[in-house]
Design a protein around this motif. Structure first.
Motif, PDB file in Angstrom:
ATOM      1  N   GLY A 883       0.816  -1.217   0.000  1.00  0.00           N
ATOM      2  CA  GLY A 883       0.000   0.000   0.000  1.00  0.00           C
ATOM      3  C   GLY A 883       0.842   1.256   0.000  1.00  0.00           C
ATOM      4  N   GLN A 884       2.030   1.190   0.573  1.00  0.00           N
ATOM      5  CA  GLN A 884       2.907   2.355   0.646  1.00  0.00           C
ATOM      6  C   GLN A 884       4.083   2.274  -0.338  1.00  0.00           C
ATOM      7  OE1 GLN A 884       2.255   5.016   2.579  1.00  0.00           O
ATOM      8  NE2 GLN A 884       0.337   3.975   3.141  1.00  0.00           N
ATOM      9  N   LEU A 885       4.358   1.057  -0.835  1.00  0.00           N
ATOM     10  CA  LEU A 885       5.542   0.871  -1.678  1.00  0.00           C
ATOM     11  C   LEU A 885       5.134   0.323  -3.047  1.00  0.00           C
ATOM     12  CD1 LEU A 885       7.880  -0.780   0.988  1.00  0.00           C
ATOM     13  CD2 LEU A 885       7.876   1.632   0.257  1.00  0.00           C
ATOM     14  N   ASP A 898      12.153  -9.069  -5.366  1.00  0.00           N
ATOM     15  CA  ASP A 898      13.147  -8.069  -5.757  1.00  0.00           C
ATOM     16  C   ASP A 898      12.802  -6.703  -5.161  1.00  0.00           C
ATOM     17  OD1 ASP A 898      14.430 -10.010  -7.231  1.00  0.00           O
ATOM     18  OD2 ASP A 898      13.584  -9.373  -9.156  1.00  0.00           O
ATOM     19  N   GLY A 899      11.515  -6.361  -5.204  1.00  0.00           N
ATOM     20  CA  GLY A 899      11.092  -5.087  -4.628  1.00  0.00           C
ATOM     21  C   GLY A 899      11.318  -5.037  -3.133  1.00  0.00           C
ATOM     22  N   CYS A 900      11.025  -6.125  -2.441  1.00  0.00           N
ATOM     23  CA  CYS A 900      11.254  -6.170  -0.984  1.00  0.00           C
ATOM     24  C   CYS A 900      12.724  -5.968  -0.657  1.00  0.00           C
ATOM     25  CB  CYS A 900      10.776  -7.503  -0.423  1.00  0.00           C
ATOM     26  SG  CYS A 900       8.986  -7.728  -0.437  1.00  0.00           S
ATOM     27  N   GLU A 901      13.585  -6.578  -1.468  1.00  0.00           N
ATOM     28  CA  GLU A 901      15.022  -6.404  -1.238  1.00  0.00           C
ATOM     29  C   GLU A 901      15.428  -4.953  -1.497  1.00  0.00           C
ATOM     30  OE1 GLU A 901      19.325  -8.066  -2.926  1.00  0.00           O
ATOM     31  OE2 GLU A 901      17.446  -8.931  -3.664  1.00  0.00           O
ATOM     32  N   ALA A 902      14.898  -4.376  -2.591  1.00  0.00           N
ATOM     33  CA  ALA A 902      15.243  -2.993  -2.932  1.00  0.00           C
ATOM     34  C   ALA A 902      14.776  -2.013  -1.864  1.00  0.00           C
ATOM     35  CB  ALA A 902      14.642  -2.629  -4.288  1.00  0.00           C
ATOM     36  N   ILE A 906      13.895  -6.958   3.355  1.00  0.00           N
ATOM     37  CA  ILE A 906      14.540  -8.250   3.515  1.00  0.00           C
ATOM     38  C   ILE A 906      15.995  -8.082   3.098  1.00  0.00           C
ATOM     39  CG2 ILE A 906      13.890  -9.004   1.178  1.00  0.00           C
ATOM     40  CD1 ILE A 906      13.586 -11.846   2.266  1.00  0.00           C
ATOM     41  N   THR A 907      16.896  -8.756   3.758  1.00  0.00           N
ATOM     42  CA  THR A 907      18.311  -8.617   3.409  1.00  0.00           C
ATOM     43  C   THR A 907      18.595  -9.295   2.072  1.00  0.00           C
ATOM     44  OG1 THR A 907      19.015 -10.672   4.481  1.00  0.00           O
ATOM     45  CG2 THR A 907      18.901  -8.689   5.865  1.00  0.00           C
TER      46      THR A 907
END
Length: 987
Positions: A883-885, A898-902, A906-907
Motif C-alpha cells: 500500500g505504501q511501496l 526483488d522489490g522487498c530487497e530494494a 529483507i536482506t
C-alpha cells in the motif's frame, strides 16, 4: 664464388633459414660436408642440428669427426640434435652420451636397462640379481641420485634416436613406449635403493611399488607422470605393522622425491600416488590387509578401472604379487555393477568439459577423439566382456584392442582404424614431449614447433599435420560409436556378416553395462528396427549405432529405445522422417535425449509425431510471445466454422506449443521463469480462443466478458501440471438474461478446454471467485467490488495479489482490478489479527493437503522451504507494505521479492536464499512432470525417475543423491528465513 652460391642454394632447399651463415658454420666442421648436409637436411630442424654440432665441435672436435665419419652414427646424432632441444643441450654438456648412438638402434631388454642403471648408481654387483634381493638393496654412493638422473637421460637419448631415425615411427610407437616403461621400472628400483640409504631404519620394512596408468600398461611417454601405489609391511614377522608403515611412508616419500627433485644434473619425472585408496587424502602406504579392506568394501567403480593397468614395478615381489592377486579378481567384477558404464561415461564427459576452450582442439590426450577416448573405449569393452572371457584380460591398449577384435567383440575394420589412429596420436604425443622434454599433451599452435613436429613425422608441413590430427580425432569419435553399438545390431541382424557377431549373452552384457535394464527387450527392439530390406530399415541401421549411444547417455535408455521404435513404426513410411534424422545436424541426437528423458513429451509426440520437425531448426525452439500466440489461435478459430472442429484445432495447436516449450526445457534452453511465462502466455491465448468459440456459438446477445487470471496463471508462474485459476466479470449494465448467457459461455469454455482427450486438458478453476464454489460464476464489476468491500475475507485479499488480465475484455478486467487495488494493497497494511489468520490458514493447508505417510520434505509445493513457503512469505510482506511501496505491486513472486530487497524489507542474503529455493523447487516440479508424465508435488521415489530428474537439473548420471543433498540444504536455509520473516514467534 659460384660454388659457394650453389652450396648456399642447396642449404636453403634443405630447410636452413640463413643459408649464408649455415654455409660458414658447415665449413668449420670436420670431414666432408656433403653427407653432413644431407643428414641435417633430413632432420626436423636443420638449423638446430647445425647449431648443436657447432657447439659439440667447440668441445670435442675429435669425437665429432669420428661421428661425422660414420654414416649411421651421424644420422642418429643429427636426428636427435635436429628435433629435441632439451636432448641437444644435454649432449652438448655431456658429449660422452653420444656414444650410445654409435651402435645400430635396438630395443634393450628390461634386464639390460636395469643392470646398466644399477651400475650407474654403484650397485653393479647386483647385476642379474633377483627382485627379492633388489628390493632390500641400498645405494650408498653420495651422488647416486645425480648419477641416476644422468643415466636416465642417457637412455632417453638412446631411445629417442631409435624413434626419430625410424622411417615409420607409428610402427614402433608401442615398442618405444614399452621400453620407456622398462626404463621407468629400472629407475624406480634404483631410486628405492638410494632412498633406503636416506631413511633411518629402512631395513625394518618391506616396500612394494605397483605401476598404474600408462606405466602399468607399458605405454609410457617420454615425460609422463608415473602413477604408482605403495604397499608396506614389516621386514620380519616380529615387527609391528603400525611402526613399519610409518617408516614405509618415509621410504616411499623419499623414493618419489629422488625421481622428481631437480639438481644440476636435471630431473627424471614426477611420481604420482593419487590413485591410491582415498587419493591424496589417504595414507601414502598401506599394508596388504589395508588395501584388501579398502578395495573389498569402499572402492568406487573408477578405482577398479584404474587397477586394470596395475602390475608389479619395483620393491618386494611378494607384496606386489599379493596386491595384484587382491585387486585382479575385483577388477573383472566391476563391469557387471549397476550404472558402471554410465558413471564412467559421465567421468569422461566431465574431463572433456574441464579442458579450457582455447585448448580443446589441440589437446591430443584428453579431448574428444584423442588418446583417452581410444583407451576408454577399449577399457570399457574389456571390463564388460572380460568378466566372462579371460582372453580379454590385458593391460595394454593395443594388445587389448586386438584381442577384442580377434575374439569377436569389435569389428576388424574398426579395430584396424582405431589401431592406426592410436598409433598416430601416440607418435604425436611423443613428439610434443620430446621436443622440449616437458609434460604436455597440447599440439603447439601454428608456428615453427608445429612445423618441426610435422617434418619429424614425415608430413609436408604444420597445416598437413593439423588436418591429419583433426581428421584422426573425428575418425576416433565415429569408430567409438561403432565399436560399442554396431555389434549389437549384428547380433540380431539376419544379414550375413563375416567379421563380427556377438553372442546373445555378450550382447546382453554389453547392453546392461550401457545402462539398459531390460537387455532382452532392447535386443528385440533393435531386431525390429533393423530387420528387412526397405530403405527405411537401411537408414535405421545407419542411425542406430549413434542413437544407441545417445540413449545410453540419457536417464532411461530402455525408454528411449522403446519410444524410438514406436515413433519409427508410426513415421517410418513418411519420407522426411528418417532422412531428417540422418541429415539434419543434431536432430537425431536431440530426439534421442528427449526420448530417453521425458514420458510427458513422449505421450504428446505419440499424438503429434510430426512435431519433432521442430528439432531440425534451433529457431523453432524459440518461444512465441503472448500476442503472437493469441493471433495464431484466433486465426485457427476463424478457419473453422464448426465449434467442435475449432475446439479440436485449438487444442491441437496448444499441444504443439506445449511441445515447443517442453523440447526447449528438456534440452536446457529455458529457465524456470521463462517457462512459467511461456506456459502462462499459452494459457492466455488458449482461453482467448476458447472464449471466442463459446461466444460465437451462443445464440442471443452475449455481454462482454473479462477473464481475470488468478494464482500461478496471474503471476505468470504456471508449471506443466498447473490448472488455471480464473474469475469472470461482465459490465454493470448486464441484465439477468445476458448473465445467464455469460454463464453458459463460461461453462462451455471450461468444458471445451478441460474435457479428456488426446490433447492435454487445460482445467479452468473458478474456485477463487467470491464465495468460492457457492458463488455465482459470473459477476458484474459492481458486484465484485461490493463483495470485496463488505464480505471478503483475508485469504481472498491475498488471492487478489496475483490477479491480472487473462483474456476477453481487457477494459473490464482493468476496471475491476483498479477497484480492488486498496483491498489487495491496503494503504495501512494488515492487522495483527489478519497476519495470524494467514498463518493459521497456511498451517491448515499443509496439514490437510500433504498426503498421510508422505515425506513432507519431498513435497515441492507444501514442504518446508518449498514453493508455498516462499510465496506466502513474500505475499505477507506484500500485504503489509505494498500500500505504501509501489515497487511491491506486482503479480510475480520474484518481482515482489526483488522489490522487498530494494526497499530493505529483507536482506540481500535472505532474498537470495528464497530465490534459490523458489527456482529449485519450481524446476524440480516441472522436471518431475517431464520425467513421469503425470502431475505430482512429491519428488519421485524410484531411483531411475529420480536419476532422470537429476539429469534434467544438470546433474550427472547416478548423482540423484547429490541433487537431494543440494535440495535439502537449499530448503533448510529457506526454512530458516521463513521462520524468521513469516512465522516470527508464532510457532
Amino acid at each position: 664464388m659460384r660454388e659457394r652460391s650453389t652450396a648456399e642454394g642447396d642449404l636453403a632447399r634443405r630447410g636452413f633459414a640463413d643459408a649464408n651463415r649455415a654455409a660458414s658454420l658447415v665449413a668449420t666442421l670436420p670431414g666432408s660436408a656433403d653427407g653432413l648436409v644431407a643428414a641435417m637436411g633430413a632432420t626436423a630442424d636443420p638449423n638446430q642440428a647445425l647449431e648443436a654440432l657447432t657447439d659439440l665441435a667447440a668441445g670435442d672436435e675429435e669425437l665429432l669427426a669420428r661421428i661425422l665419419d660414420d654414416k649411421g652414427w651421424r644420422i642418429r646424432v643429427t636426428a636427435v640434435l635436429g628435433f629435441s632441444r632439451a636432448l641437444a643441450r644435454h649432449l652438448v654438456i655431456h658429449p660422452v652420451d653420444l656414444q650410445v648412438l654409435r651402435p645400430e638402434p635396438e630395443r634393450w631388454s628390461a634386464a639390460r636397462i636395469r643392470d646398466d642403471l644399477l651400475a650407474s648408481v654403484g650397485l653393479g654387483k647386483l647385476a642379474t640379481a633377483g627382485f627379492q634381493r633388489l628390493a632390500s638393496a641400498v645405494a650408498h654412493e653420495p651422488d647416486a641420485a645425480d648419477r641416476l638422473r644422468l643415466a636416465n637421460k642417457r637412455h632417453l637419448v638412446r631411445i629417442a634416436a631409435r624413434d626419430l631415425s625410424c622411417d615409420d615411427p607409428s610402427a614402433i610407437v608401442d615398442d618405444i613406449a614399452a621400453e620407456l616403461a622398462d626404463l621407468a621400472d629400472a629407475v624406480m628400483i634404483c631410486a628405492l635403493a638410494i632412498a633406503r640409504s636416506q631413511v633411518a631404519n629402512s631395513e625394518l620394512v618391506r616396500l612394494g611399488i605397483i605401476a598404474l596408468g600408462k606405466c602399468g600398461a607399458q605405454e609410457l611417454n617420454y615425460l609422463s607422470d608415473i602413477d604408482v601405489l605403495f604397499i608396506g609391511e614389516p621386514a620380519s614377522p616380529q615387527g609391528g605393522t603400525a611402526e613399519a608403515l610409518i617408516i614405509a611412508n618415509r621410504l616411499a616419500a623419499a623414493t618419489m622425491r629422488i625421481c622428481s627433485a631437480h639438481s644440476g644434473c636435471g630431473t627424471i619425472w614426477q611420481v604420482d600416488a593419487a590413485l591410491r585408496p582415498e587419493g591424496n587424502a589417504g595414507p601414502l602406504v598401506r599394508s596388504l590387509a589395508g588395501h584388501r579392506a579398502y578395495y573389498e568394501k569402499w572402492a568406487k567403480n573408477w578405482e577398479f578401472q584404474a587397477m586394470l593397468k596395475a602390475r608389479p614395478m619395483a620393491g618386494d615381489p611378494e607384496l606386489t604379487r599379493g596386491f595384484t592377486e587382491i585387486v585382479g579378481p575385483l577388477v573383472w567384477q566391476v563391469g557387471g555393477r549397476e550404472n558402471f558404464m554410465t558413471e564412467m561415461q559421465a567421468m569422461r564427459h566431465r574431463v572433456i568439459e574441464l579442458i579450457p576452450a582455447a585448448d580443446s582442439d589441440r589437446e591430443v590426450k584428453l579431448s574428444a577423439g584423442g588418446l583417452r577416448d581410444v583407451e576408454f573405449s577399449v577399457q570399457m569393452l574389456q571390463l564388460v566382456h572380460g568378466r566372462i572371457d579371460e582372453r580379454l584380460r590385458h593391460r595394454g591398449t593395443l594388445v587389448s584392442l586386438h584381442a577384442l577384435a580377434e575374439h569377436g567383440y569389435v569389428g576388424r575394420a574398426d579395430a584396424a582404424a582405431l589401431d592406426a589412429a592410436y598409433r598416430f596420436e601416440r607418435c604425436l604425443e611423443h613428439r610434443i614431449q620430446l621436443q622440449h622434454l616437458r609434460r604436455s599433451h597440447l599440439l603447439p599452435p601454428a608456428g615453427m614447433d608445429r612445423e618441426h613436429i610435422a617434418r619429424s613425422l614425415g608430413l609436408a608441413d604444420g597445416t598437413t599435420l593439423w588436418k591429419r590430427w583433426r581428421r584422426t580425432a573425428l575418425e576416433v569419435g565415429t569408430r567409438q560409436q561403432r565399436v560399442f553399438y554396431s555389434p549389437l545390431l549384428l547380433t540380431v541382424s539376419r544379414l550375413p556378416e563375416e567379421a563380427l557377431r556377438l553372442s546373445p549373452q555378450a550382447a546382453k552384457d554389453r547392453l546392461k553395462a550401457l545402462g539398459f535394464s531390460d537387455a532382452s527387450a532392447a535386443l528385440q527392439h533393435i531386431e525390429v528396427l533393423t530387420t528387412g530390406s526397405s530403405r527405411a530399415v537401411e537408414i535405421q541401421r545407419q542411425l542406430l549405432p549413434a542413437m544407441l549411444g545417445w540413449f545410453a547417455t540419457g536417464p532411461d535408455p530402455d525408454l528411449g529405445l522403446m519410444s524410438f521404435r514406436r515413433l519409427s513404426e508410426e513415421m517410418g513410411s513418411t519420407p522426411w522422417y528418417l532422412h531428417a534424422l540422418r541429415d539434419e545436424g543434431q536432430m537425431a541426437e536431440l530426439l534421442a535425449h528427449i526420448l530417453s528423458t521425458s514420458r510427458y513429451v513422449i505421450s504428446m509426440i505419440g499424438h503429434d509425431p510430426v512435431s519433432i520437425q521442430m528439432l531440425a531448426d534451433e529457431k523453432e525452439l524459440s518461444l512465441r510471445g503472448r500476442d503472437d500466440l493469441v493471433q495464431l489461435m484466433l486465426t485457427v478459430v476463424r478457419r473453422h466454422e464448426q465449434a467442435e472442429e475449432a475446439v479440436f484445432a485449438v487444442r491441437v495447436l496448444r499441444r504443439r506449443e506445449l511441445l515447443r516449450l517442453a523440447f526447449a526445457d528438456v534440452l536446457g534452453r529455458l529457465d524456470v521463469d521463462a517457462l512459467g511465462q511461456g506456459l502462462s502466455d499459452l494459457a492466455d491465448a488458449t482461453v482467448e480462443a476458447a472464449l471466442t468459440i463459446a461466444v460465437r456459438e451462443q445464440p442471443g446477445d452475449v455481454p462482454p466478458i473479462g477473464v481475470v487470471a488468478m494464482g500461478s496463471w496471474g503471476g505468470a508462474e504456471l508449471g506443466y501440471s498447473s490448472d488455471i485459476d480464473a474469475m469472470f466479470v461482465v459490465p454493470d449494465e448486464t441484465d439477468s438474461r445476458q448473465i445467464a448467457r455469460a454463464n453458459a459461455v463460461v461453462t462451455r469454455l471450461r468444458s471445451m478446454l478441460g474435457s479428456p482427450g488426446p490433447e492435454p486438458p487445460l482445467k479452468v478453476d473458478p474456485g477463487l471467485r467470491p464465495e468460492g464454489h457457492d458463488g455465482p460464476m459470473v459477476r458484474t464489476v459492481s458486484s465484485f467490488l461490493a463483495y470485496y468491500r463488505r464480505w471478503s475475507e483475508t485469504w481472498e485479499h491475498q488471492a487478489l495479489l496475483r490477479a491480472d488480465f487473462g483474456a476477453g475484455d481487457r477494459e473490464l478486467v482493468g476496471e475491476l482490478l483498479a477497484g480492488v487495488a486498496a483491498v489487495r494493497w491496503p494503504p495501512a497494511g494488515i492487522t495483527p489479527g489478519q497476519v495470524s489468520e494467514i498463518r493459521r490458514m497456511k498451517a491448515r493447508i499443509e496439514a490437510e493437503r500433504i498426503e498421510r505417510g508422505a515425506d513432507p520434505h519431498r513435497n515441492l509445493k507444501l514442504g518446508p522451504g518449498g514453493l508455498s513457503d516462499v510465496q506466502w512469505t513474500v505475499q505477507l510482506l506484500q500485504l503489509r507494505h505494498a500500500g505504501q511501496l509501489p515497487a511491491l505491486r506486482s503479480q510475480s513472486t520474484m518481482a515482489v521479492l526483488d522489490g522487498c530487497e530494494a526497499e530493505d524489507l529483507i536482506t540481500a542474503e535472505d532474498a537470495e536464499t528464497l530465490r534459490a529455493a523458489w527456482h529449485m523447487a519450481g524446476r524440480l516440479r516441472n522436471a518431475t512432470m517431464l520425467v513421469r508424465g503425470r502431475p505430482s508435488e512429491q519428488l519421485p521415489m524410484g531411483s531411475r525417475a529420480m536419476g532422470a530428474v537429476a539429469m534434467l537439473m544438470g546433474y550427472g548420471k547416478s548423482e540423484s543423491s547429490a541433487l537431494l543433498e543440494d535440495y535439502g540444504r537449499t530448503t533448510r536455509h529457506a526454512t530458516g528465513v521463513v521462520e524468521r520473516i513469516f512465522w516470527e514467534s508464532e510457532r
